[in-house]
Design an enzyme around this catalytic site. Structure first.
Site, short mmCIF file in Angstrom:
data_model
loop_
_atom_site.label_atom_id
_atom_site.label_comp_id
_atom_site.label_asym_id
_atom_site.label_seq_id
_atom_site.Cartn_x
_atom_site.Cartn_y
_atom_site.Cartn_z
N LYS A 3 14.07 1.35 4.79
CA LYS A 3 13.77 2.74 5.13
C LYS A 3 13.18 3.52 3.95
O LYS A 3 12.21 4.23 4.09
CB LYS A 3 15.03 3.43 5.65
CG LYS A 3 14.82 4.85 6.12
CD LYS A 3 14.02 4.90 7.39
CE LYS A 3 13.78 6.31 7.88
NZ LYS A 3 12.63 6.35 8.81
N LYS B 104 2.74 2.22 13.24
CA LYS B 104 3.96 2.05 14.07
C LYS B 104 3.96 0.67 14.72
O LYS B 104 4.96 -0.03 14.70
CB LYS B 104 4.05 3.11 15.18
CG LYS B 104 4.39 4.51 14.78
CD LYS B 104 5.80 4.73 14.32
CE LYS B 104 5.97 4.46 12.87
NZ LYS B 104 5.63 5.39 11.87
N ARG C 266 18.56 0.76 4.69
CA ARG C 266 17.97 0.70 3.36
C ARG C 266 17.65 -0.72 2.90
O ARG C 266 16.98 -0.93 1.90
CB ARG C 266 18.91 1.34 2.34
CG ARG C 266 19.20 2.80 2.61
CD ARG C 266 20.18 3.33 1.59
NE ARG C 266 19.60 3.37 0.27
CZ ARG C 266 18.95 4.41 -0.23
NH1 ARG C 266 18.81 5.49 0.48
NH2 ARG C 266 18.47 4.37 -1.44
N CYS D 260 18.11 -0.54 -1.75
CA CYS D 260 19.37 -1.16 -1.34
C CYS D 260 20.35 -0.04 -1.03
O CYS D 260 20.12 1.12 -1.40
CB CYS D 260 19.95 -2.02 -2.45
SG CYS D 260 18.81 -3.27 -3.06
N HIS E 33 -19.67 0.77 11.97
CA HIS E 33 -20.12 0.31 10.65
C HIS E 33 -19.42 -1.00 10.26
O HIS E 33 -19.41 -1.36 9.09
CB HIS E 33 -19.89 1.39 9.60
CG HIS E 33 -20.66 2.64 9.89
ND1 HIS E 33 -22.02 2.73 9.70
CD2 HIS E 33 -20.29 3.82 10.42
CE1 HIS E 33 -22.45 3.92 10.07
NE2 HIS E 33 -21.41 4.61 10.52
N GLU F 173 -1.58 6.40 12.16
CA GLU F 173 -0.12 6.39 12.29
C GLU F 173 0.31 5.50 13.47
O GLU F 173 1.27 4.75 13.39
CB GLU F 173 0.39 7.84 12.44
CG GLU F 173 1.85 8.01 12.75
CD GLU F 173 2.80 7.39 11.72
OE1 GLU F 173 2.35 6.97 10.64
OE2 GLU F 173 4.00 7.29 12.04
O1 M6R Z 1 10.70 8.48 2.79
P1 M6R Z 1 9.21 8.57 2.69
O2 M6R Z 1 8.61 9.45 3.71
O3 M6R Z 1 8.73 8.91 1.32
O4 M6R Z 1 8.71 7.09 3.01
C1 M6R Z 1 7.37 6.75 2.93
C2 M6R Z 1 7.11 5.44 3.62
O5 M6R Z 1 7.83 4.41 3.03
C3 M6R Z 1 7.47 5.50 5.11
O6 M6R Z 1 6.79 6.52 5.77
C4 M6R Z 1 7.13 4.17 5.81
O7 M6R Z 1 5.75 4.00 5.84
C5 M6R Z 1 7.73 4.12 7.21
N1 M6R Z 1 8.32 2.84 7.44
C6 M6R Z 1 6.73 4.34 8.28
O8 M6R Z 1 7.27 4.28 9.55
#
Ligand code: M6R
Length: 614
Positions: free
Chosen positions: A609, A491, A27, A2, A510, A487
């Site tokens: 985030k 996304k 957040r 938050c 597999h 990755e």
């Molecule tokens: O702040 P951090 O890199 O530790 O966060 C890790 C994950 O929460 C973050 O990479 C999340 O997977 C993103 N939303 C990916 O785009």
């Protein structure tokens, strides 16, 4: 998880709080609220389900006077996102208001105790229990708000960053943290409070990052005072923030994510700046050089991270094994922390985190430290909890990343990992001069190479338009491109809500190959390198089953471009650098699909985030 904002000073608090909430909306954005003590001395609490804009609408024509207040934007943990569960929460007698980021694990016991004493509760939240508990302790002990907060926090179990306001004290905010971040900005006769420096940086440069277990008394007429839970006064450590307001704005782009994708030529430049000597012949990373013995003698490297940062760790595995000859493990921090991982002398743990606040990664670090490991951090947010909890580290310096989907932080993390691997490989005498120079030359040219890919955005947009219908996607890659495929799939999932799977290309046969038909497109990263021919076979397997293929290939590719339905070209580089280029078109592809589907790209549903709770 938050976002918390607070202000006390001589200005009108409301606009500062609302602006701060907008900056922290990444957040959490389930609900938002504000508590202020009005010019007439009333404690006004306004809160509502939805985004900060909904709160602004709700507060229209209400009394928003007052020079002291706290505000919150929520990502729900206890209780569904609705008006009642929104923060701030306040005591039954209406005199104390509180906002909270984190989880109070033993709230059930406290709630039962308070209920037996006749307290009633309006919401389902652990936070309301905490504010009622503080009010109870204050009444029982006839003490100050600070003392009541301290007494309460000595009894709660869990994670928190809190800010508390007392109707009868218009000068003071009490704030405290444990495992969730909190920073106090110090101005002339005014203080700011926030979960991170983004809401503060336009007002002040001097900040104090609270440490775990600290409680701050923020009084507009007095110097900042910080105590721990045992009432021992802490030394105030004032730091300077070097954040630029323009970094926090969209700068003409429709979304932060697109801005951050297009920023990458600059962010890579910022990331390598000062770390390559003037002649451009050597990488110098002080974090590695200061701990030379640890890395030279590393028996094993263990990466701990989550999400995109975990994918960067997977690339680190290829890099450190390939260039440095060091055994590597890559761990989900959330699993690592609850196992009994074997850490032996000589193990180096590298934690990767954009925010530096991810709860699981932080817990994994503490566990690794308790087992005697040397822990190195790769973070973006300067002064973050992970940056401070690790023994040493390297910042990626890509500037604030606001879009929930990580883009420029990922390429920054990979850039730092490449530089680390180069330094260690050279120290160990494992890399030839020619190879070292080639990697370095291409690293320095990386911003230009990325610009070249970004220039194809219209082409990528067109391909995205063709495939926006798809309900499932497969992403394939081998070697260094396997983590990039993972990755790319993440996304797409997080911002478009389309199911996508990343898979090592050869592993497809597999099981995953059963999913292939003409409705399930596959994105294949098929750049030149040791596994190029193998990847071609995998593409043939897909085509033979009627699957559509979008391939990321090197410029001048003649084989895959004839087989694939669509191609996106990236410059050819040393294999260890391919993730830095292959990831860019995948970011753009996910972005355009999400836009076509009308998704909220910067604030996708259910996400936040930084994940500061388990
Ligand atoms: O702040 P951090 O890199 O530790 O966060 C890790 C994950 O929460 C973050 O990479 C999340 O997977 C993103 N939303 C990916 O785009």
């Amino acid at each position: 998880m938050c976002g918390i904002v607070g202000y006390v000073g001589d200005k009108n608090a409301y606009p500062i709080l609302i602006k701060g909430l907008h900056r922290l909306e990444y957040r959490g954005y389930d609900s938002a609220g504000v508590a202020m003590i009005s010019d007439e001395g009333r404690l006004n609490v306004y809160k509502t389900k939805g985004k900060v804009s909904a709160l602004e609408h709700y507060a229209e024509n209400k009394d928003i006077s007052g020079t002291i207040g706290i505000a919150h934007t929520r990502w729900a943990t206890h209780g569904e996102p609705n008006d009642l569960n929104a923060h701030p929460h306040y005591s039954e007698n209406g005199s104390i208001a509180l906002i909270h980021n984190g989880i109070i694990e033993n709230y059930g016991v406290i709630k039962t105790m308070l209920s037996e004493k006749g307290y009633t509760f309006r919401s389902d939240t652990d936070t309301e229990v905490l504010v009622q508990f503080i009010a109870y302790l204050r009444a029982e002990n006839h003490c100050t708000l600070f003392e009541a907060v301290q007494a309460a926090l000595n009894q709660v179990i869990g994670a928190y960053a809190i800010a508390v306001l007392d109707k009868d004290n218009r000068d003071e905010i009490i704030a405290a943290r444990k495992s969730s971040p909190l920073v106090v900005g110090i101005g002339e006769g005014e203080y700011f409070l926030a979960s991170d420096a983004t809401p503060i940086c336009e007002y002040v440069k001097d900040v104090v990052y609270l440490n775990d277990g600290e409680i701050a008394i923020i009084n507009r007429h007095k110097p900042l005072k910080v105590y721990n839970l045992n009432n021992i006064e802490s030394k105030i450590d004032i730091r300077k923030i070097e954040m630029n307001i323009s970094e926090l704005e969209k700068g003409g782009y429709p979304h932060f994510m697109l801005k951050e994708i297009f920023e990458q030529p600059r962010t890579i430049t910022d990331c390598i700046r000062g770390r390559i000597n003037l002649e451009g012949t050597n990488v110098i990373l002080s974090g590695i050089l200061d701990n030379k013995d640890k890395f030279l003698n590393a028996r094993r490297i263990i990466f701990v991270a989550c999400g995109t940062s975990w994918h960067a760790g997977l690339i680190g595995e290829y890099l450190f094994e390939d260039l440095c000859g060091i055994e590597v493990k890559v761990e989900y921090a959330s699993e690592f922390r609850y196992r009994n991982p074997v850490i032996q002398p000589g193990d180096v743990v590298i934690a990767i985190s954009q925010s530096g606040e991810t709860a699981d990664t932080l817990a994994a670090i503490e566990l690794a430290k308790s087992k005697g490991a040397f822990v190195y951090g790769i973070c973006n947010v300067v002064g973050s909890s992970i940056a401070r909890a690790t023994h040493s580290g390297t910042y990626i310096h890509v500037g604030p990343e606001i879009g929930v989907a990580s883009t420029k932080a990922f390429t920054g993390q990979v850039t730092v990992l490449v530089m680390m691997a180069m330094v260690i490989a050279e120290m160990k005498g494992r890399i030839s001069k020619d190879k070292y120079e080639a990697v370095l030359r291409e690293l320095l040219a990386m911003p230009e190479s990325i610009k070249h890919i970004l220039a194809q955005h219209e082409h990528i947009k067109d391909i995205a338009a063709i495939f926006t219908y798809a309900r499932n996607f497969l992403y394939l890659g081998r070697g260094y491109n396997y983590p990039t495929a993972m990755e790319g799939a993440l996304k797409l999932k997080e911002i478009s809500y389309i199911h996508a799977e990343g898979c090592p290309a050869a592993e497809m046969k597999h099981g995953t190959i059963a999913l292939i038909d003409n409705e399930m497109p596959t994105i294949v990263i098929a750049t030149n390198g040791s596994v190029y021919e193998k990847t071609i076979s995998n593409i043939q397997e897909i085509k033979a089953r009627g699957g559509k293929v979008i391939a990321v290939v090197n410029e001048g590719d003649e084989i895959v471009s004839k087989m694939a339905d669509y191609c996106i070209c990236v410059p050819s580089v040393e294999e260890c650098l391919t993730p830095l280029l292959s990831s860019i078109p995948l970011q753009l592809f996910a972005y355009y699909i999400a836009v076509n589907k009308g998704r909220n790209v910067d604030q996708p549903r259910n996400l936040a985030k930084s994940v500061t709770v388990e």
